[in-house]
Design a protein around this motif. Structure first.
Motif, mmCIF file in Angstrom:
data_model
loop_
_atom_site.group_PDB
_atom_site.id
_atom_site.type_symbol
_atom_site.label_atom_id
_atom_site.label_comp_id
_atom_site.label_asym_id
_atom_site.label_seq_id
_atom_site.Cartn_x
_atom_site.Cartn_y
_atom_site.Cartn_z
ATOM 1 N N SER A 17 0.842 -1.191 0.000
ATOM 2 C CA SER A 17 0.000 0.000 0.000
ATOM 3 C C SER A 17 0.882 1.248 0.000
ATOM 4 C CB SER A 17 -0.890 -0.029 1.248
ATOM 5 O OG SER A 17 -1.166 1.280 1.689
ATOM 6 N N SER A 18 0.706 2.066 -1.028
ATOM 7 C CA SER A 18 1.572 3.254 -1.130
ATOM 8 C C SER A 18 1.220 4.277 -0.045
ATOM 9 C CB SER A 18 1.483 3.884 -2.520
ATOM 10 O OG SER A 18 0.169 4.246 -2.822
ATOM 11 N N THR A 19 -0.043 4.292 0.377
ATOM 12 C CA THR A 19 -0.401 5.243 1.433
ATOM 13 C C THR A 19 0.175 4.802 2.778
ATOM 14 O OG1 THR A 19 -2.543 4.130 1.581
ATOM 15 C CG2 THR A 19 -2.457 6.154 0.288
ATOM 16 N N SER A 40 -3.900 -7.516 5.486
ATOM 17 C CA SER A 40 -3.743 -8.006 4.112
ATOM 18 C C SER A 40 -4.913 -7.538 3.237
ATOM 19 C CB SER A 40 -3.669 -9.538 4.109
ATOM 20 O OG SER A 40 -3.843 -10.008 2.784
ATOM 21 N N LEU A 41 -4.592 -6.768 2.209
ATOM 22 C CA LEU A 41 -5.651 -6.332 1.285
ATOM 23 C C LEU A 41 -6.131 -7.498 0.412
ATOM 24 C CD1 LEU A 41 -4.557 -2.721 0.174
ATOM 25 C CD2 LEU A 41 -5.814 -3.441 2.195
ATOM 26 N N PRO A 42 -5.224 -8.341 -0.125
ATOM 27 C CA PRO A 42 -5.724 -9.478 -0.920
ATOM 28 C C PRO A 42 -6.647 -10.397 -0.112
ATOM 29 C CG PRO A 42 -3.362 -9.237 -1.218
ATOM 30 C CD PRO A 42 -3.759 -8.267 -0.144
ATOM 31 N N ASN A 115 -6.398 4.837 -9.260
ATOM 32 C CA ASN A 115 -5.724 3.559 -9.483
ATOM 33 C C ASN A 115 -5.747 2.667 -8.254
ATOM 34 O OD1 ASN A 115 -5.184 4.188 -12.082
ATOM 35 N ND2 ASN A 115 -3.097 4.867 -11.748
ATOM 36 N N ASN A 116 -6.615 2.984 -7.325
ATOM 37 C CA ASN A 116 -6.700 2.207 -6.093
ATOM 38 C C ASN A 116 -7.289 0.816 -6.376
ATOM 39 O OD1 ASN A 116 -6.556 1.671 -3.408
ATOM 40 N ND2 ASN A 116 -7.660 3.495 -2.776
ATOM 41 N N VAL A 117 -6.991 -0.110 -5.468
ATOM 42 C CA VAL A 117 -7.425 -1.511 -5.658
ATOM 43 C C VAL A 117 -8.921 -1.608 -5.946
ATOM 44 C CG1 VAL A 117 -7.565 -3.791 -4.560
ATOM 45 C CG2 VAL A 117 -5.664 -2.266 -4.013
HETATM 46 N N1 LIG Z 1 -6.814 8.783 0.796
HETATM 47 C C1 LIG Z 1 -6.513 7.650 1.611
HETATM 48 C C2 LIG Z 1 -6.451 6.428 0.725
HETATM 49 C C3 LIG Z 1 -6.239 5.134 1.507
HETATM 50 C C4 LIG Z 1 -6.312 3.960 0.563
HETATM 51 O O1 LIG Z 1 -7.019 4.009 -0.451
HETATM 52 N N2 LIG Z 1 -5.575 2.894 0.892
HETATM 53 C C5 LIG Z 1 -5.565 1.750 0.017
HETATM 54 C C6 LIG Z 1 -4.206 1.103 -0.013
HETATM 55 S S1 LIG Z 1 -2.979 2.162 -0.751
HETATM 56 C C7 LIG Z 1 -6.572 0.736 0.475
HETATM 57 O O2 LIG Z 1 -6.757 0.517 1.657
HETATM 58 N N3 LIG Z 1 -7.234 0.096 -0.494
HETATM 59 C C8 LIG Z 1 -8.182 -0.927 -0.233
HETATM 60 C C9 LIG Z 1 -9.254 -0.962 -1.262
HETATM 61 O O3 LIG Z 1 -9.199 -0.197 -2.226
HETATM 62 O O4 LIG Z 1 -10.144 -1.790 -1.099
HETATM 63 C C10 LIG Z 1 -5.180 7.871 2.333
HETATM 64 O O5 LIG Z 1 -4.371 8.647 1.835
HETATM 65 O O6 LIG Z 1 -4.982 7.308 3.417
#
Ligand SMILES: N[C@@H](CCC(=O)N[C@@H](CS)C(=O)NCC(=O)O)C(=O)O
Length: 220
Positions: A17-19, A40-42, A115-117
Motif C-alpha cells: 500500500s503506497s499510502t 492483508s488487502l488481498p 488507481n486504487n485496488v
Molecule cells: N486517501 C486515503 C487512501 C487510503 C487507501 O485508499 N488505501 C488503500 C491502499 S494504498 C486501500 O486501503 N485500499 C483498499 C481498497 O481499495 O479496497 C489515504 O491517503 O490514506
C-alpha cells in the motif's frame, strides 16, 4: 526515540500500500517507533467487522497514537508534524507549505484514487475490463498525473535536491511510493527526469529504503 512510548503507537499497514508506505517513511523520518499490524488487502482483512470498528473507512493506513486514531495518510502526516515538529515535514513559509500540499495532493487526490485496488476491481466487475485494459487504465492516469507533476515541479522554482528545496517534505513522501506503484505496473518513467532525480536522492536515505515494500515483514 522521540515522542510517546512505542507501545502507545500502532500502525495498521500493508506492505504494497503506497499510502501505508507514506506513513512508514514519515514515522521513520521523525524517529517515531511503533508497533505494526499487518492488514492483508488481498485477504480482504480491511473489510472485516473487526477492522471497521477501528477505521470506519476500511482502508489502510490507520495510525493509533495513544488515545488518538488518525486516518487519511496526508492528514496523518500533517498530524505527526504538529504533534512531533522535528524534523519538520512541511516548510516554514506559507508559499512552501502551499506548494508542498499542492504536490502532495496532485499525487494523493488526483493519481492514487483513480488507481486504487477497489477502483481497478470495479472496472473489472462492472465493465469487464481484462488485465490488459486495467493496466492501460492505470498507465493512463499515471502518465497524466506524473506528466503534470513533472512540469509543475520543474517550473515551480521551488525544487532543489528534493521536491521543495533541499529538505525532505511531505511532497517527497507522497512521490516515492507513487513511483514504486508506477514501476510495479511497468509504467514508463523516462519522461519525468526531475521527479526521478528526486526519487533517486530519496532512495539514498534510510527512512525511504528501510520502509520500502519489499523489506516489510508482510511482503510476499
Ligand atoms: N486517501 C486515503 C487512501 C487510503 C487507501 O485508499 N488505501 C488503500 C491502499 S494504498 C486501500 O486501503 N485500499 C483498499 C481498497 O481499495 O479496497 C489515504 O491517503 O490514506
Amino acid at each position: 526515540m522521540r515522542g510517546w512510548g512505542a507501545a502507545m503507537r500502532e500502525l495498521y499497514t500493508f506492505f504494497r500500500s503506497s499510502t501505508s508506505y507514506r506513513l512508514r517513511i514519515a514515522l521513520a523520518w521523525k524517529g517515531l517507533d511503533y508497533t505494526a499490524h499487518y492488514v492483508s488487502l488481498p485477504k480482504m482483512e480491511h473489510r472485516t467487522e473487526e477492522y471497521r470498528r477501528l477505521n470506519p473507512q476500511r482502508l489502510v493506513p490507520l495510525l493509533v497514537d495513544g488515545e488518538r486514531r488518525v486516518i487519511q495518510s496526508m492528514a496523518t502526516i500533517e498530524y505527526l508534524d504538529e504533534a512531533y515538529p522535528e524534523p519538520p515535514l512541511l516548510p516554514r513559509t506559507i508559499d512552501g507549505r502551499a506548494y508542498v500540499r499542492a504536490v502532495s495532493q496532485m499525487i494523493g487526490c488526483d493519481i492514487h484514487p483513480l488507481n486504487n485496488v477497489r477502483v481497478l476491481k470495479r472496472l473489472q466487475s462492472q465493465f469487464g475490463a481484462d488485465e490488459a485494459a486495467t493496466k492501460s487504465w492505470y498507465a493512463h492516469w499515471v502518465a497524466e498525473g506524473l506528466g503534470s507533476l513533472e512540469s509543475y515541479v520543474a517550473v515551480s522554482g521551488m525544487s532543489g535536491a528534493f521536491c521543495c528545496g533541499d529538505a525532505v517534505t511531505m511532497a517527497d513522501i507522497c512521490l516515492v511510493p507513487q513511483i514504486f506503484n508506477a514501476q510495479r505496473f511497468d509504467c514508463p518513467l523516462a519522461p519525468y527526469p526531475t521527479l526521478m532525480a528526486i526519487f533517486d536522492r530519496c532512495m539514498r536515505l534510510d527512512a525511504f529504503t528501510a520502509t520500502q515494500p519489499s523489506g516489510q515483514p508482510d511482503a510476499f
